[in-house]
Scaffold this active site. Sequence first.
Site, short mmCIF file in Angstrom:
data_model
loop_
_atom_site.label_atom_id
_atom_site.label_comp_id
_atom_site.label_asym_id
_atom_site.label_seq_id
_atom_site.Cartn_x
_atom_site.Cartn_y
_atom_site.Cartn_z
N HIS A 17 3.27 2.25 -24.05
CA HIS A 17 2.18 2.47 -24.72
C HIS A 17 2.31 2.13 -25.96
O HIS A 17 1.66 1.44 -26.90
CB HIS A 17 1.30 3.63 -24.53
CG HIS A 17 0.91 3.93 -22.97
ND1 HIS A 17 1.38 4.90 -22.28
CD2 HIS A 17 0.27 3.11 -22.23
CE1 HIS A 17 0.78 4.85 -20.99
NE2 HIS A 17 0.08 3.79 -21.07
N LYS A 41 -7.96 8.06 -10.97
CA LYS A 41 -6.85 8.66 -11.35
C LYS A 41 -7.25 10.12 -11.33
O LYS A 41 -8.13 10.59 -11.97
CB LYS A 41 -5.90 8.20 -12.42
CG LYS A 41 -5.49 6.79 -12.14
CD LYS A 41 -4.57 6.40 -13.41
CE LYS A 41 -4.18 4.93 -13.56
NZ LYS A 41 -3.60 4.48 -14.45
N ARG A 90 1.93 -5.61 -17.43
CA ARG A 90 3.06 -5.51 -17.10
C ARG A 90 3.68 -6.77 -15.81
O ARG A 90 4.35 -7.40 -16.24
CB ARG A 90 3.25 -4.07 -16.48
CG ARG A 90 3.67 -3.07 -17.60
CD ARG A 90 3.54 -1.73 -16.82
NE ARG A 90 2.48 -1.64 -16.10
CZ ARG A 90 1.89 -0.48 -15.64
NH1 ARG A 90 2.62 0.72 -15.59
NH2 ARG A 90 0.69 -0.47 -14.68
N SER A 128 3.11 5.60 -16.54
CA SER A 128 2.78 6.92 -16.68
C SER A 128 3.04 7.67 -15.36
O SER A 128 3.58 8.87 -15.31
CB SER A 128 1.60 7.16 -17.23
OG SER A 128 1.32 6.81 -18.18
O1 PNS Z 1 -4.47 3.59 -18.47
P1 PNS Z 1 -5.44 3.12 -17.30
O2 PNS Z 1 -5.70 4.38 -16.42
O3 PNS Z 1 -5.21 1.96 -16.69
O4 PNS Z 1 -6.90 3.05 -18.07
C1 PNS Z 1 -7.99 2.60 -17.40
C2 PNS Z 1 -9.25 2.75 -18.32
C3 PNS Z 1 -9.18 4.50 -18.74
C4 PNS Z 1 -9.20 1.85 -19.71
C5 PNS Z 1 -10.48 2.65 -17.38
O5 PNS Z 1 -10.65 3.16 -16.20
C6 PNS Z 1 -11.86 2.87 -18.28
O6 PNS Z 1 -12.09 1.62 -19.01
N1 PNS Z 1 -12.41 3.93 -18.03
C7 PNS Z 1 -13.50 4.20 -18.84
C8 PNS Z 1 -14.95 4.04 -18.22
C9 PNS Z 1 -15.25 2.77 -17.97
O7 PNS Z 1 -15.75 2.29 -18.55
N2 PNS Z 1 -15.10 2.17 -16.64
C10 PNS Z 1 -15.54 1.16 -16.14
C11 PNS Z 1 -14.54 0.00 -16.31
S1 PNS Z 1 -15.22 -1.53 -15.89
#
Ligand code: PNS
Length: 161
Positions: A17, A41, A90, A128
């Site tokens: 990150h 998650k 990744r 993570s």
């Molecule tokens: O680090 P991650 O868990 O891969 O990040 C995923 C994240 C937090 C960026 C994604 O789940 C997200 O955008 N969450 C906010 C809620 C949202 O907008 N969800 C719809 C995504 S299309």
Amino acid sequence: MSIAIYPGSFDPPTNGHMDIIRRASEIFDGLYVACMINLRKTSMFTVDERVEMLKRMSADCRNVSVVSSETLLADFAGKLGADVIVKGLRAMSDFEMEFQMALLNRKMNPKLDTLFLTTGESFQYLSSSLVKEIGSLGGDIRDFVPECVYDDIVRKLGVRR
Ligand code: PNS
């Protein structure tokens, strides 16, 4: 002014990150690192803990602000005035979900594009969830997370030993 948002769950933040934060902060005038909710998650660290660690890690990047939100990324980015979402990629295994989210985010907010940065080659294997698993089982995670947040992470994982 080009403003980007780098969203993630950062549970916990890793060297991978940090690599994306540094590189994105050099590309854009301003970068919001956004600690967001991923409903797929379960988090171990509280949002406050994650924000605090991210602030410490990025303290020397003058154009980076750490924020958090429990709303939709497409809405939050619009409110912050960001027009680019930055994501780290990744491996091909990341691609399908990231591609889907990029398309959905642009559908919800047509002004929002997603820029993928390939992860630094030394961070290809990092995630993570594996850092949590290794640390919880007593493995050494010193090489995987920024030094300034190492103690916080070990303390939290130690509870589970
Ligand atoms: O680090 P991650 O868990 O891969 O990040 C995923 C994240 C937090 C960026 C994604 O789940 C997200 O955008 N969450 C906010 C809620 C949202 O907008 N969800 C719809 C995504 S299309």
